[in-house]
Write a protein that holds these residues in place. Structure first.
Motif, PDB file in Angstrom:
ATOM      1  N   VAL A  84      -2.531  29.850  11.971  1.00 23.09           N
ATOM      2  CA  VAL A  84      -3.452  29.510  13.058  1.00 23.09           C
ATOM      3  C   VAL A  84      -4.371  28.385  12.593  1.00 23.09           C
ATOM      4  N   SER A  85      -4.468  27.307  13.375  1.00 30.52           N
ATOM      5  CA  SER A  85      -5.370  26.204  13.050  1.00 30.52           C
ATOM      6  C   SER A  85      -6.803  26.583  13.404  1.00 30.52           C
ATOM      7  N   LYS A  86      -7.711  26.292  12.484  1.00 24.38           N
ATOM      8  CA  LYS A  86      -9.113  26.658  12.678  1.00 24.38           C
ATOM      9  C   LYS A  86     -10.021  25.521  12.223  1.00 24.38           C
ATOM     10  N   PRO A  87     -11.242  25.452  12.783  1.00 23.71           N
ATOM     11  CA  PRO A  87     -12.227  24.525  12.242  1.00 23.71           C
ATOM     12  C   PRO A  87     -12.572  24.923  10.805  1.00 23.71           C
ATOM     13  N   ALA A  88     -13.083  23.979  10.037  1.00 27.46           N
ATOM     14  CA  ALA A  88     -13.293  24.229   8.608  1.00 27.46           C
ATOM     15  C   ALA A  88     -14.749  24.404   8.201  1.00 27.46           C
TER      16      ALA A  88
ATOM     17  N   GLY B  76      -5.626  21.529   8.419  1.00 30.74           N
ATOM     18  CA  GLY B  76      -5.282  21.524   9.831  1.00 30.74           C
ATOM     19  C   GLY B  76      -4.524  20.293  10.254  1.00 30.74           C
ATOM     20  N   ARG B  77      -4.739  19.187   9.563  1.00 30.59           N
ATOM     21  CA  ARG B  77      -3.964  17.970   9.814  1.00 30.59           C
ATOM     22  C   ARG B  77      -3.773  17.246   8.495  1.00 30.59           C
ATOM     23  N   GLU B  78      -2.748  16.438   8.423  1.00 31.73           N
ATOM     24  CA  GLU B  78      -2.440  15.725   7.180  1.00 31.73           C
ATOM     25  C   GLU B  78      -3.366  14.532   7.018  1.00 31.73           C
ATOM     26  N   ILE B  79      -4.078  14.511   5.913  1.00 30.82           N
ATOM     27  CA  ILE B  79      -4.940  13.380   5.571  1.00 30.82           C
ATOM     28  C   ILE B  79      -4.480  12.830   4.228  1.00 30.82           C
ATOM     29  N   ASP B  80      -4.038  11.595   4.211  1.00 31.64           N
ATOM     30  CA  ASP B  80      -3.576  10.962   2.985  1.00 31.64           C
ATOM     31  C   ASP B  80      -4.770  10.739   2.054  1.00 31.64           C
ATOM     32  N   PHE B  81      -4.671  11.286   0.835  1.00 33.42           N
ATOM     33  CA  PHE B  81      -5.791  11.151  -0.097  1.00 33.42           C
ATOM     34  C   PHE B  81      -5.288  11.092  -1.531  1.00 33.42           C
ATOM     35  N   THR B  82      -5.674  10.057  -2.238  1.00 31.18           N
ATOM     36  CA  THR B  82      -5.447   9.977  -3.678  1.00 31.18           C
ATOM     37  C   THR B  82      -6.735   9.497  -4.341  1.00 31.18           C
ATOM     38  N   LEU B  83      -6.908   9.855  -5.596  1.00 29.58           N
ATOM     39  CA  LEU B  83      -8.163   9.581  -6.295  1.00 29.58           C
ATOM     40  C   LEU B  83      -8.314   8.125  -6.714  1.00 29.58           C
ATOM     41  N   ASN B  84      -7.221   7.354  -6.670  1.00 33.47           N
ATOM     42  CA  ASN B  84      -7.283   5.972  -7.174  1.00 33.47           C
ATOM     43  C   ASN B  84      -7.041   4.910  -6.109  1.00 33.47           C
ATOM     44  N   ASN B  85      -6.889   5.321  -4.845  1.00 35.76           N
ATOM     45  CA  ASN B  85      -6.570   4.353  -3.793  1.00 35.76           C
ATOM     46  C   ASN B  85      -7.709   4.277  -2.775  1.00 35.76           C
ATOM     47  N   PRO B  86      -8.538   3.237  -2.840  1.00 26.63           N
ATOM     48  CA  PRO B  86      -9.666   3.143  -1.912  1.00 26.63           C
ATOM     49  C   PRO B  86      -9.256   2.890  -0.465  1.00 26.63           C
ATOM     50  N   SER B  87      -7.985   2.566  -0.236  1.00 26.29           N
ATOM     51  CA  SER B  87      -7.536   2.228   1.120  1.00 26.29           C
ATOM     52  C   SER B  87      -6.907   3.394   1.865  1.00 26.29           C
ATOM     53  N   CYS B  88      -6.781   4.573   1.232  1.00 23.85           N
ATOM     54  CA  CYS B  88      -6.162   5.703   1.926  1.00 23.85           C
ATOM     55  C   CYS B  88      -7.138   6.305   2.932  1.00 23.85           C
ATOM     56  N   GLU B  89      -6.596   7.083   3.866  1.00 21.64           N
ATOM     57  CA  GLU B  89      -7.436   7.638   4.940  1.00 21.64           C
ATOM     58  C   GLU B  89      -8.552   8.522   4.392  1.00 21.64           C
ATOM     59  N   GLY B  90      -8.227   9.354   3.412  1.00 17.11           N
ATOM     60  CA  GLY B  90      -9.234  10.266   2.877  1.00 17.11           C
ATOM     61  C   GLY B  90     -10.411   9.532   2.258  1.00 17.11           C
ATOM     62  N   GLN B  91     -10.127   8.509   1.466  1.00  9.97           N
ATOM     63  CA  GLN B  91     -11.210   7.729   0.860  1.00  9.97           C
ATOM     64  C   GLN B  91     -12.031   7.006   1.923  1.00  9.97           C
ATOM     65  N   ASP B  92     -11.354   6.561   2.974  1.00 15.04           N
ATOM     66  CA  ASP B  92     -12.055   5.885   4.062  1.00 15.04           C
ATOM     67  C   ASP B  92     -13.021   6.846   4.758  1.00 15.04           C
ATOM     68  N   LEU B  93     -12.560   8.061   5.037  1.00 17.76           N
ATOM     69  CA  LEU B  93     -13.434   9.057   5.663  1.00 17.76           C
ATOM     70  C   LEU B  93     -14.600   9.414   4.750  1.00 17.76           C
ATOM     71  N   LEU B  94     -14.338   9.560   3.455  1.00 20.02           N
ATOM     72  CA  LEU B  94     -15.409   9.868   2.513  1.00 20.02           C
ATOM     73  C   LEU B  94     -16.454   8.760   2.471  1.00 20.02           C
ATOM     74  N   SER B  95     -16.007   7.508   2.641  1.00 25.82           N
ATOM     75  CA  SER B  95     -16.954   6.392   2.642  1.00 25.82           C
ATOM     76  C   SER B  95     -17.891   6.453   3.837  1.00 25.82           C
TER      77      SER B  95
END
Length: 411
Positions: free
Chosen positions: A202-206, A240-259
């Motif tokens: 079941v998908s839920k808010p986090a 709940g959804r796929e977010i691309d995230f790696t610790l060394n890539n500033p251009s991935c979606e996860g790093q962008d959201l963190l910024s």
């Protein structure tokens, strides 16, 4: 009548020169608000009730619905049998539609309804919460014409009054939607998470998972809110959804959201060298939604609140009861210094904090009015966010090896 005995004795304690122990305020009670259509008749709307996540009668009190679901989810965020989380619950009436329900959650300050009921927790014989969350995902819905969610805005106001922090959800749809949602808010009291989680398919808010994780981390550090809950695995089935995230890539979606100061839920990929982990689901986040660089981290803001509130609570013991004398002033300063030094000894703040009296800050006229000015200095730790390592070629190592071989050959 004589004011002293003719034959006898008397005695008393003078406590004006003694340092007072600091009775530390609780910062780890969660505030949970939402609807509970199947609640017991004993549970009143817009009233605070403190429960723990391991109470056996939660279903009897709240019945099936958003509140019970969130409480059960929070229980997943602590080690089974180790300890339970304290949660102050406020139930509001379900509206005719989502907008009406959000209005009920938002409440009004004058009536003490909705989120404003949290300010009345102690009057309701409940614990005052400082980690706030809205159940059921109603915080994901923007207002008319894509304006900020009124319940989240009001929760921000409540948190400012009681030195709390509100955790709320992004839309968990796309990166663009998450950024649009985030841009509606700016506050050191707000923490946004996007991505959601999956529990039992079941998908839920986090957000309520994140708030519970934060409370659990507090308990690991003796109730001191000195650490963020980020970069820890979650007891869930996945994001709940796929977010691309790696610790060394500033251009991935996860790093962008963190910024954009948005926390994320991501998978630890065992096959990726720069994944957040080698498996499991992780919460990655540390930011508030403040635009002030000095208040951008969750634990920094909470430690500022923690230090401030505890010292002020201790100082109230001196008001009016004692006169403003050098002895009493020294005691007040020493009491603040004792508390700060204890935090530094636990590495909850940087070393060598201090409290002192600055003569130029006070005048004889101030003292005649009973006004004492002291200054205190303390620095919370920022979370470790990046590690930059530079490697250099080492010619000396080769020369050492040559000398070692030369010594061996000469033997």
């Amino acid at each position: 009548m004589a004011s002293t005995v003719t034959v006898g004795m008397s005695g008393s304690w003078d406590l004006s020169g003694e340092i007072r122990p600091t009775k530390e305020a609780s910062f780890s009670t969660i505030g949970l608000i939402g609807i509970s259509p199947n609640k017991s008749a004993d549970i009143e709307y817009n009233r605070c009730y403190t429960v723990t996540t391991d109470d056996s009668d939660l279903s009897d009190k709240f019945g099936e619905g958003d509140i019970l679901d969130a409480l059960n989810d929070m229980a997943l965020c602590v080690e089974d049998g180790q300890y339970a989380l304290s949660v102050t619950v406020v139930v509001v009436e379900k509206g005719a539609d989502d907008a009406a329900t959000i209005t009920n959650i938002a409440g009004t300050s004058a009536a003490g309804t909705g989120v404003f009921a949290f300010k009345l927790a102690t009057m309701h014989q409940a614990e005052l919460p400082r980690l706030m969350v809205i159940a059921g995902g109603y915080d994901m819905i923007l207002g008319t014409d894509d304006t900020a969610n009124q319940a989240v805005q009001n929760l921000d106001s409540v948190c400012s009054s009681i030195l709390g922090m509100a955790f709320f959800n992004g839309p968990s749809t796309t990166k663009a939607d998450a950024i649009t949602h985030r841009e509606k808010y700016s506050s050191k009291r707000l923490v946004m998470t996007d991505g959601g989680v999956v529990v039992d398919s079941v998908s839920k808010p986090a957000a309520h998972f994140v708030a519970a994780m934060q409370a659990a981390v507090d308990l690991e550090h003796d109730g001191i809110p000195s650490h963020c809950a980020g970069m820890r695995s979650m007891n869930v089935g996945g994001p709940g959804r796929e977010i691309d995230f790696t610790l060394n890539n500033p251009s991935c979606e996860g790093q962008d959201l963190l910024s954009y100061q948005i926390g994320i839920i991501v998978v630890g990929d065992a096959g990726a060298d720069f994944s957040v982990g080698d498996g499991g689901t992780y919460y990655v986040g540390a930011h508030t939604l403040s635009d002030d660089s000095l208040e951008q981290f969750i634990n920094v803001v909470r430690m500022q609140d923690y230090v401030l509130l505890n010292i002020l609570r201790t100082q109230r013991q001196f008001l009016v009861k004692y006169n403003l004398t050098v002895t009493v002033a020294r005691n007040i300063i020493a009491t603040a210094q004792s508390f700060l030094s204890k935090l530094a000894a636990k590495d909850a703040i940087y070393p060598n904090p201090y409290a002192k009296f600055v003569g130029n800050d006070s005048s004889p006229e101030d003292w005649r009015e009973g006004k004492l000015e002291i200054s205190a200095f303390a620095e919370p730790h920022a979370p470790l966010m990046t590690i930059d390592t530079t490697f250099y070629r080492d010619r000396d190592a080769i020369e050492y090896s040559i000398a070692e071989l030369e010594a061996y050959s000469a033997a």
